[in-house]
Structure formats: structure tokens, C-alpha cells
Write a protein that holds these residues in place. Structure first.
Motif, short mmCIF file in Angstrom:
data_model
loop_
_atom_site.label_atom_id
_atom_site.label_comp_id
_atom_site.label_asym_id
_atom_site.label_seq_id
_atom_site.Cartn_x
_atom_site.Cartn_y
_atom_site.Cartn_z
N GLY A 30 -0.75 -7.59 -4.29
CA GLY A 30 -1.35 -6.64 -5.21
C GLY A 30 -2.09 -5.49 -4.55
O GLY A 30 -2.68 -4.65 -5.23
N ARG A 31 -2.02 -5.41 -3.23
CA ARG A 31 -2.71 -4.33 -2.53
C ARG A 31 -1.92 -3.02 -2.59
O ARG A 31 -2.49 -1.94 -2.40
CB ARG A 31 -2.99 -4.71 -1.08
CG ARG A 31 -3.97 -5.88 -0.92
CD ARG A 31 -4.25 -6.14 0.53
NE ARG A 31 -4.87 -4.98 1.16
CZ ARG A 31 -4.92 -4.78 2.48
NH1 ARG A 31 -4.35 -5.66 3.29
NH2 ARG A 31 -5.51 -3.71 2.99
N LEU A 32 -0.62 -3.12 -2.82
CA LEU A 32 0.23 -1.94 -3.00
C LEU A 32 1.06 -2.12 -4.26
O LEU A 32 1.39 -3.24 -4.64
CB LEU A 32 1.16 -1.74 -1.80
CG LEU A 32 0.56 -1.20 -0.50
CD1 LEU A 32 1.62 -1.17 0.59
CD2 LEU A 32 -0.06 0.17 -0.69
N VAL A 33 1.42 -1.00 -4.87
CA VAL A 33 2.29 -0.99 -6.04
C VAL A 33 3.61 -0.34 -5.63
O VAL A 33 3.61 0.78 -5.10
CB VAL A 33 1.67 -0.22 -7.20
CG1 VAL A 33 2.64 -0.14 -8.39
CG2 VAL A 33 0.35 -0.86 -7.63
N ALA A 34 4.73 -1.03 -5.86
CA ALA A 34 6.05 -0.48 -5.56
C ALA A 34 6.53 0.37 -6.73
O ALA A 34 6.60 -0.11 -7.86
CB ALA A 34 7.04 -1.60 -5.28
N LEU A 35 6.86 1.63 -6.46
CA LEU A 35 7.30 2.55 -7.50
C LEU A 35 8.82 2.64 -7.59
O LEU A 35 9.37 2.85 -8.67
CB LEU A 35 6.72 3.94 -7.25
CG LEU A 35 5.20 4.03 -7.10
CD1 LEU A 35 4.79 5.47 -6.82
CD2 LEU A 35 4.51 3.50 -8.34
N GLY A 36 9.49 2.51 -6.48
CA GLY A 36 10.95 2.62 -6.46
C GLY A 36 11.47 2.29 -5.09
O GLY A 36 10.74 2.31 -4.09
N ILE A 37 12.76 1.98 -5.02
CA ILE A 37 13.39 1.61 -3.77
C ILE A 37 14.57 2.53 -3.50
O ILE A 37 15.23 2.99 -4.44
CB ILE A 37 13.81 0.12 -3.81
CG1 ILE A 37 14.17 -0.40 -2.42
CG2 ILE A 37 14.95 -0.11 -4.80
CD1 ILE A 37 14.20 -1.91 -2.33
N GLY A 38 14.82 2.83 -2.21
CA GLY A 38 15.80 3.85 -1.87
C GLY A 38 17.23 3.38 -1.76
O GLY A 38 18.12 4.17 -1.41
N THR A 39 17.49 2.11 -2.05
CA THR A 39 18.85 1.58 -1.96
C THR A 39 19.68 1.94 -3.19
O THR A 39 19.13 2.26 -4.24
CB THR A 39 18.79 0.05 -1.82
OG1 THR A 39 17.88 -0.48 -2.78
CG2 THR A 39 18.32 -0.35 -0.44
N PRO A 40 21.02 1.85 -3.09
CA PRO A 40 21.86 2.15 -4.25
C PRO A 40 21.65 1.19 -5.42
O PRO A 40 21.76 1.58 -6.59
CB PRO A 40 23.28 2.04 -3.70
CG PRO A 40 23.15 2.19 -2.23
CD PRO A 40 21.82 1.62 -1.89
#
Length: 325
Positions: free
Chosen positions: A218-228
Motif C-alpha cells: 500500500g505504499r505505492l498505487v499502480a496506475l497502469g502497466i506498459g505491457t500489451p
């Protein structure tokens, strides 16, 4: 007389067959192979080099010795490999920085990847994830773009250093999304991730392996990933393309090269050994633990990937006016 003539025909046939197979392929390898790693000991790339060396040694039945040749952004190692004898006994493990990006950063680069090397095989890739700290209140790519529109010049982004993969990926994202954010370079992913998690910097693109623990805690929030496609590690996180930046793709990758002029039969032998080594469940498990998805590609496919990536990052570097100074 007939017997003598038959014997000569048989001997000639055997000699022709030996030549057809090729002396290099028939004997190769008959001594240890050197695998140059153009980076210092320690870290993901060095660990990967040693895993690949072990896998190749098992397949080829000869020792494969990793030789670390760090310095000058990988140029020292690449130049040493380019000048080595093209006999299949020197290989180099490469990533996009040394194989595809350096050409656009160094005007006097002493090697040309596709001229001075023979592609052997792609090894695999690792995802880059766009992250922020919880305090920003940003929970998606569209939230990020809305925040940027509301406060021009207010956002900052961290990278692992100038002209690194994380820096170039964010510049690609900025170019394709219209985001405005100030670059804050660090000396490595670790310090960059720590300061994003601590709220000193707003956002960053980092490798999945380096940020996954921070996301889970919970220390970072993932917004999006660069994979297809979405990652099985973070299945709830959409791709950047799914988040509204159509066609966006940015991944880190690794591969093997040999000096130009290495006989095609030896290159084919090495490519086959790579494919079999990466197909082993134990090897895949170890790579998964490092955040690298194993994917052996053919010499031709890997050559096309290098060319495509060289063109892609040259455009980003030119458009964003990135230099090493």
C-alpha cells in the motif's frame, strides 16, 4: 579395381557429408564460452547473465563464464564483444540501453549493434509500471491527466537516472498523453521508488519487480502497466493502452548477441540452446522471481526487435531533447 573405385566413392561421399554439416557446427563448442555482461556485478542484469550462462552450459555441455565489463553506459563491454573473434566463443547479454538506445545518445559510439553483431536470441522482457504515492489521491491514468491539467507544471516524476529506461518511458508517455511533469533523476530505481513512496516525488515508471512489494504493502498505487496485456502479477491494473493512451507500449528486454561474422550454423546452435534452456521450468521460475518473463525469440526476430526499438527510442530522444549532460 571395382572395389578400389567403390571405396573412393564412399570416401568422397563421407567427405562431402562432413563438409555439408560444416566443421564449425560439428565441433562446436569444444571449449568454454565467454558471456560478457556490460554491467557491474550485482543487480538484475548480472543475475540474469549468470542464469543464462548456467542454462547454456547445461545445454552445450561446456562451461559458460560470465565476464563483467562495466563502464561508459555499457560501451566498454559492447566494444569488447564487437572486437572479439566471430567464432561463437564470445557472447554478450544486452538490454535496450546498450543495444538500441545508445546509438541516439552517443555521437561517436564505437559500435553499431546491427552492423557489428549477429543477433542470437531474445531472452525475455519485464513490465514497467506507472506508480504514484497514495497521498496524491490519483488512482488511474485518467486521474493523473486530469490532475496535470488542473495544475500545470506542478507534477514531478522520478527516474533511475538520465536516459535510463524509466526516464525514456515517462518521456514517451508524456509525448503520447500530453502530460506535463518535471524530471527528477536518481541513481537507480531503489532511491527513486523510495522517494515516490515517501511523497517527495509524484510519479514514476519502474520495473514491476522493484515496485511490486511497495504496491502490495500500500505504499505505492499502480496506475497502469506498459505491457500489451495485463500482468498476472497485477491483474487488476489496466494497461496504459486500456487507460486511454492507445497503442502505448514500453517494456524492458534482454537478449544475446555474438560478434558479426559468427557462422550461421553456430548462431542457430546457440539460439536452439537458448530456447531449450528457457523452456526448463526451473529457469522460468527463477526468471519469474526476478520479474522477467522468459521468451526466446529467433535470431531474425531479435534483429527486427532491435531495429524497431532503435527507431522508437531515437524518436523519443529527439522529440524530448534528451542528452547525457
Amino acid at each position: 579395381m571395382i572395389a578400389t573405385h567403390a571405396w573412393r566413392l564412399l570416401l568422397g561421399g563421407l567427405l562431402w557429408a562432413a563438409c555439408a554439416v560444416g566443421p564449425a557446427a560439428a565441433a562446436y563448442p569444444d571449449r568454454p564460452i565467454r558471456l560478457i555482461a556490460p554491467i557491474a556485478v550485482g543487480g538484475l542484469t548480472d543475475t540474469l547473465a549468470r542464469l543464462v550462462a548456467a542454462g547454456l552450459a547445461d545445454q552445450l555441455k561446456q562451461p559458460v563464464v560470465v565476464e563483467n565489463r562495466p563502464g561508459a553506459g555499457g560501451i566498454i563491454g559492447m566494444e569488447a564483444a564487437a572486437k572479439a573473434a566471430p567464432d561463437g566463443y564470445t557472447l554478450i547479454l544486452v538490454y535496450q540501453g546498450v543495444a538500441a538506445v545508445n546509438a541516439s545518445l552517443y555521437p561517436d559510439l564505437p559500435y553499431d549493434t546491427l552492423r557489428d553483431f549477429a543477433p542470437v536470441a531474445g531472452l525475455g522482457s519485464f513490465p514497467l509500471v506507472l506508480v504514484t504515492h497514495p497521498g496524491t489521491g490519483i488512482r488511474s491514468v485518467q486521474d493523473l491527466l486530469a490532475a496535470a491539467r488542473g495544475k500545470p507544471d506542478a507534477l514531478s516524476y522520478a527516474s533511475a537516472g538520465n536516459a535510463t529506461t524509466s526516464h525514456l518511458t515517462m518521456e514517451l508517455f508524456k509525448n503520447e498523453s500530453g502530460l506535463d511533469a518535471m524530471h527528477v533523476p536518481y541513481k537507480g530505481e531503489g532511491p527513486a521508488n523510495t522517494d515516490v513512496a515517501g511523497g517527495q516525488v509524484d510519479i514514476a515508471f519502474s520495473s514491476l519487480a522493484s515496485v511490486a512489494p511497495l504496491i502490495r504493502s500500500g505504499r505505492l498505487v499502480a496506475l497502469g502497466i506498459g505491457t500489451p496485456g495485463r500482468s498476472p502479477v497485477l491483474p487488476a491494473v489496466p494497461t496504459i493502452a486500456q487507460s486511454g493512451i492507445a497503442g502505448f507500449e514500453a517494456i524492458g528486454w534482454y537478449g544475446l548477441l555474438a560478434p558479426a561474422g559468427t557462422p550461421p550454423d553456430i548462431v542457430a546452435r546457440l539460439a536452439d540452446a537458448v530456447a531449450h534452456a528457457l523452456a526448463q521450468p526451473a529457469a522460468r521460475d527463477k526468471l519469474d522471481a526476478l520479474g522477467v518473463t522468459a521468451q526466446a525469440t529467433s535470431p531474425a526476430e531479435f534483429g527486427r526487435q532491435i531495429q524497431s526499438e532503435t527507431n522508437k527510442w531515437r524518436q523519443v530522444i529527439q522529440q524530448s531533447h534528451i542528452t547525457l549532460n
